[in-house]
Design an enzyme around this catalytic site. Structure first.
Site, PDB file in Angstrom:
ATOM      1  N   HIS A 119      30.185  32.736  34.203  1.00  0.00           N
ATOM      2  CA  HIS A 119      29.892  34.052  34.275  1.00  0.00           C
ATOM      3  C   HIS A 119      28.521  34.523  33.796  1.00  0.00           C
ATOM      4  CE1 HIS A 119      33.444  34.478  36.522  1.00  0.00           C
ATOM      5  NE2 HIS A 119      33.960  34.182  35.476  1.00  0.00           N
ATOM      6  N   ARG A 169      34.294  24.738  43.515  1.00  0.00           N
ATOM      7  CA  ARG A 169      33.953  25.569  42.273  1.00  0.00           C
ATOM      8  C   ARG A 169      34.053  24.915  40.888  1.00  0.00           C
ATOM      9  NH1 ARG A 169      36.623  29.603  38.779  1.00  0.00           N
ATOM     10  NH2 ARG A 169      35.286  31.668  38.784  1.00  0.00           N
ATOM     11  N   GLN A 225      30.223  36.127  41.857  1.00  0.00           N
ATOM     12  CA  GLN A 225      31.097  35.996  40.844  1.00  0.00           C
ATOM     13  C   GLN A 225      30.903  35.115  39.793  1.00  0.00           C
ATOM     14  OE1 GLN A 225      34.538  34.025  40.150  1.00  0.00           O
ATOM     15  NE2 GLN A 225      36.001  35.305  40.726  1.00  0.00           N
ATOM     16  N   GLN A 251      41.259  30.732  34.177  1.00  0.00           N
ATOM     17  CA  GLN A 251      41.551  29.631  33.415  1.00  0.00           C
ATOM     18  C   GLN A 251      41.990  29.970  31.912  1.00  0.00           C
ATOM     19  OE1 GLN A 251      37.890  27.284  34.242  1.00  0.00           O
ATOM     20  NE2 GLN A 251      38.295  25.892  32.937  1.00  0.00           N
ATOM     21  N   SER A 307      38.666  36.087  37.438  1.00  0.00           N
ATOM     22  CA  SER A 307      37.984  35.049  37.669  1.00  0.00           C
ATOM     23  C   SER A 307      38.161  33.949  38.531  1.00  0.00           C
ATOM     24  CB  SER A 307      37.633  34.308  36.185  1.00  0.00           C
ATOM     25  OG  SER A 307      36.607  33.263  36.472  1.00  0.00           O
ATOM     26  N   LEU A 308      38.917  32.844  38.152  1.00  0.00           N
ATOM     27  CA  LEU A 308      39.541  31.991  39.172  1.00  0.00           C
ATOM     28  C   LEU A 308      40.617  32.538  39.894  1.00  0.00           C
ATOM     29  CD1 LEU A 308      40.751  29.017  39.943  1.00  0.00           C
ATOM     30  CD2 LEU A 308      41.712  29.136  38.038  1.00  0.00           C
TER      31      LEU A 308
END
Length: 295
Positions: A195, A113, A244, A9, A88-89
């Site tokens: 996170h 998500r 995660q 992101q 991440s993503l």
């Protein structure tokens, strides 16, 4: 050895993916399929929407995923990774490009998500901040000593650590890290504490969806955010993917591990050049490039 890496992101921009849609029948078909799966016209927002529309988590995450994954699909036989990773993503993009998840299942998980994270953000006002120019250990200790939810969230590169937590916790941490000698403590324009433990409701929702989704063996190992190590075992991949959401993204450690394991070149697949810049912070001379088509 080639590593293909996938951004997270923040890399989005209006117009992303439009060139793929217009030049590749494969891309066009996949973008149209994505509109059907999501139940709204995401291509309209990606190609000609407003920054505000694109900035919504439920749009941003599938948009970046689609740009990355469809670009990897269009590369066809030129996509030959020895290792993959995603920030991440981007880990979901990496898993689809690597053949562990199907395009449809990957997109559905990313959308779930995004919705779950947006919901968690709305339930509890929270935020993130980038701490620049301070050792990771110093930042970790400052966070641990604050009587609020505030944790290390993204180890982006040496000297750049993003923290995540309650608004008050982040405010205190920014003051304390500045006093400790940080070059900058920069609150980020994000909707919530990604996170961090505040994402627990989202983690629980996503865990069920991930458990029920079929995963298959990939082309090569994936270096996952939670461990920064190469993983091929499907059950371990699922476990790390679930963890995660509330665990830090160990990107600094991932880059170092990939290089230690013989990575000689990094190709970024998706919008922007953020990850290439982070690799350069580890080694200024490291060969990096963006995946492109039709050259």
């Amino acid at each position: 050895m080639k590593a293909y890496v996938f951004p997270g992101q923040g890399a989005q921009f209006i117009g992303m993916g439009k060139d793929l849609y217009e030049t590749s029948p494969v891309a066009k078909e996949l973008f149209n399929k994505a509109n059907e799966i999501l139940g709204f016209d995401i291509t309209e927002i990606m190609f000609s929407g407003t920054d505000e529309q694109l900035k919504e988590t439920k749009v941003t995450q599938p948009a970046i995923f689609l740009h990355s994954v469809i670009l990897a699909k269009v590369l066809g036989d030129d996509f030959k990774p020895n290792m993959v990773a995603g920030h991440s993503l981007g880990e979901f993009s990496a898993l689809v490009a690597n053949g562990v998840l199907s395009f449809e299942d990957g997109l559905k998980l990313v959308y779930q998500r995004a919705l779950a994270m947006q919901e968690a953000c709305e339930a509890e006002p929270s935020t993130m901040a980038a701490i620049l120019g301070l050792d990771d250990e110093v930042v970790e200790k400052i966070c641990a000593d604050i009587d609020e939810v505030v944790v290390a969230a993204n180890y982006n590169c040496p000297g750049q650590l993003v923290i995540s937590g309650s608004k008050k916790g982040i405010e205190i941490a920014c003051e304390k890290t500045t006093e400790a000698g940080a070059r900058r403590a920069l609150p980020l324009p994000v909707g919530g504490a990604f996170h961090s433990p505040l994402m627990e409701p989202a983690r629980e929702k996503l865990a069920k969806a991930i458990e029920e989704t079929p995963f298959t063996e990939g082309l090569c190992p994936i270096y996952q955010n939670v461990t920064a190590n190469a993983v091929s075992d499907i059950n371990e991949i699922k476990k790390n993917l679930i963890a995660q959401l509330t665990a830090p993204v160990r990107w600094t450690q991932t880059m170092q591990q990939m290089i230690a394991d013989g990575c000689e070149e990094v190709i970024e697949v998706g919008p922007g050049k953020v990850l290439q810049g982070l690799f350069k912070k580890v080694d200024r001379k490291f060969p990096t490039s963006s995946a492109t088509i039709g050259e």
